[in-house]
Design an enzyme around this catalytic site. Structure first.
Site: not given
Ligand code: ARG
Length: 466
Positions: A23, A110, A155-156, A277, A283, A285, A290, A317, A322, A325
């Protein structure tokens, strides 16, 4: 390279799995929270005699050095170390040796990741809240300049009754005020320090959770260690608060798209906040609006992703978590990007009162006032409504506005009509007469603005204290 957790394994991880599992490509943004949390943890371990004071000091100094180097762009994270937590720990041990290996005593990734995410979310709530307060200030300023800018209320999407641009802007201010309050609620509820929960069952070391809490500026510690590592409600709440906020920004954006069209021409966007455009030279825009409207879907997507990711998880956990995030980062980044463009776009947007007035004059939006005029002279409202409707029909047929009918034409529908009808259906009279609390009368909108300014001031101050 030996994994930090490699002891019980006899083979290296498959490369695809390494990629899949890692990650670091997205959680590296938590480096500051991770390091700050680790410093508090190390200090606590030292104070409690769980590790030696010298080791605690070495760890603290080492982590501070790593933080400085990351900020100076001198650190390259490695996918081999999976995530930000293990990257920092590995780097620390590389730099200070033996002591670095003691940092993770009485802690698990964790509770570490739970801590990092909470610190991150708290910081982002504070930032987003102050951006919303800035947008509120812009709305309030625009309202002050447009207390007498009469426009049709709809309204509407049909012209309905006269309001002012100030009244309209303060309606959006109410929505954003609730968004601020919602974020503050979320913040107050999630302001709990989870470190010490360990993997799920705390630890046997004499740790001092309250010391770590105070060091990191949390209001309370989490009450239950299993919940401490499993709870992501605050991520869901944040995504939900941000989804509602985006829904509001999207509605405002939609109005600005309509208002800047030639059909409405109520506002004109600054050149710096519009785009052209590639084929049609004429144009101009409203792309910013948007995109805000379009990006709302991403934030809703984050909310759905989080709710779905969590719904089947047994305690405590699970690696699924993960996935919290990118969902949270995506929601936070999108909202901030939108507000960053919306605020200056709104501030530089030109309001065109003449065009609003013209639209107001040609929509029979004073027909209710015409009926009220009769009612105030004793005609039952139902009859007054019918008479007023017949007058509108006549106007439509003759291509006139109500104010353009002669008194004789009025009298043909009811003897009750007199010269004072013209005053009664004058748009400014119509607006000023609606001085009930909440209404568009300039004096009443001034009161709404004052109350909003008070809110902005109070909440900006409480933000500085945190
Ligand atoms: N990268 C993990 C997460 O974002 C960290 C926690 C990992 N814990 C584990 N027991 N593998 O959740």
């Amino acid at each position: 390279m030996q994994k930090l957790w490699g002891g019980r394994f006899s083979k290296a991880t498959d490369h695809e799995v390494d990629d899949f599992n890692a990650s670091i490509s997205f959680d590296s943004r938590l480096y500051r929270e991770d390091i700050t949390g680790s410093i508090a943890h190390a200090k606590m371990l030292g104070r409690q005699g769980i590790i030696s004071r010298e080791d605690a000091e070495k760890i603290t100094a080492g982590l501070e050095g790593i933080l400085a180097d990351i900020e100076a762009g001198k650190v390259e994270f490695s996918e081999e170390y999976e995530d930000i937590h293990m990257n920092v720990e590995a780097l620390l041990t590389e730099r200070i040796g033996e002591a670095g290996k003691r940092l993770h005593t009485a802690r698990s990734r964790n509770d570490q990741v739970a801590l990092d995410m909470r610190m991150y979310v708290k910081k982002e709530i504070r930032e987003i809240r102050s951006m919303i307060l800035e947008m509120l200030t812009a709305l309030s300023e625009s309202a002050k300049q447009n207390l007498h800018t009469v426009m049709p209320g709809y309204t509407h999407l049909q012209r309905a009754q006269p309001v002012t641009f100030a009244h309209y802007m303060m309606a959006y201010a109410q929505m954003l005020r609730r968004d601020v309050l919602r974020l503050e609620d979320t913040y107050a509820r999630m302001d709990e320090m989870p470190l010490g929960s360990g993997a799920l069952a705390t630890s046997t070391y004499p740790i001092d959770r309250d010391y770590v809490r105070a060091e990191l500026g949390f209001a309370r510690i989490t009450e239950n260690s299993i919940d401490g590592v499993s709870d992501r409600d605050y991520c869901v709440e944040l995504a939900s608060d941000l989804s509602i906020l985006m829904m509001h920004l999207s509605r405002l954006s939609e109005e600005i798209v309509l208002w800047s069209s030639s059909e409405f021409k109520f506002v004109e966007l600054d050149d710096a906040f519009s785009t052209g455009s590639s084929i049609m030279p004429q144009k101009k825009n409203p792309d910013v609006c948007e995109l805000i409207r379009g990006k709302t879907g991403r934030v809703y997507g984050s909310l759905t992703a989080l709710l779905t990711m969590l719904k089947g998880l047994p305690l405590a956990y699970n690696k699924d978590m993960q996935e919290d995030k990118e969902a949270v980062f995506n929601a936070v980044d999108t909202v901030k990007m939108c507000l960053k463009c919306l605020i200056p776009m709104f501030r530089t947007m030109k309001v065109l009162p003449e065009n609003m007035k013209r639209a107001a004059e040609h929509g029979f939006i004073n027909a209710t006032d015409c009926a009220d005029y009769l009612t105030k002279k004793g005609v039952p409202f139902r009859d007054a409504h019918r008479i007023s409707g017949e007058l509108v029909a006549e106007c439509v047929q003759k291509g006139k506005a109500l104010s353009e009918l002669s008194l004789a034409e009025y009298k043909a529908h009811s003897e009750v009509f007199d010269e004072d009808i013209y005053q009664a259906i004058d748009l400014h009279t119509c607006v000023e007469g609606r001085c009930v609390p909440g209404g568009p009368a300039p004096a009443e909108v001034e009161r709404q603005i004052a109350s909003m300014d008070h809110f902005i001031q109070e909440h900006s101050i409480s933000g500085e204290e945190e």
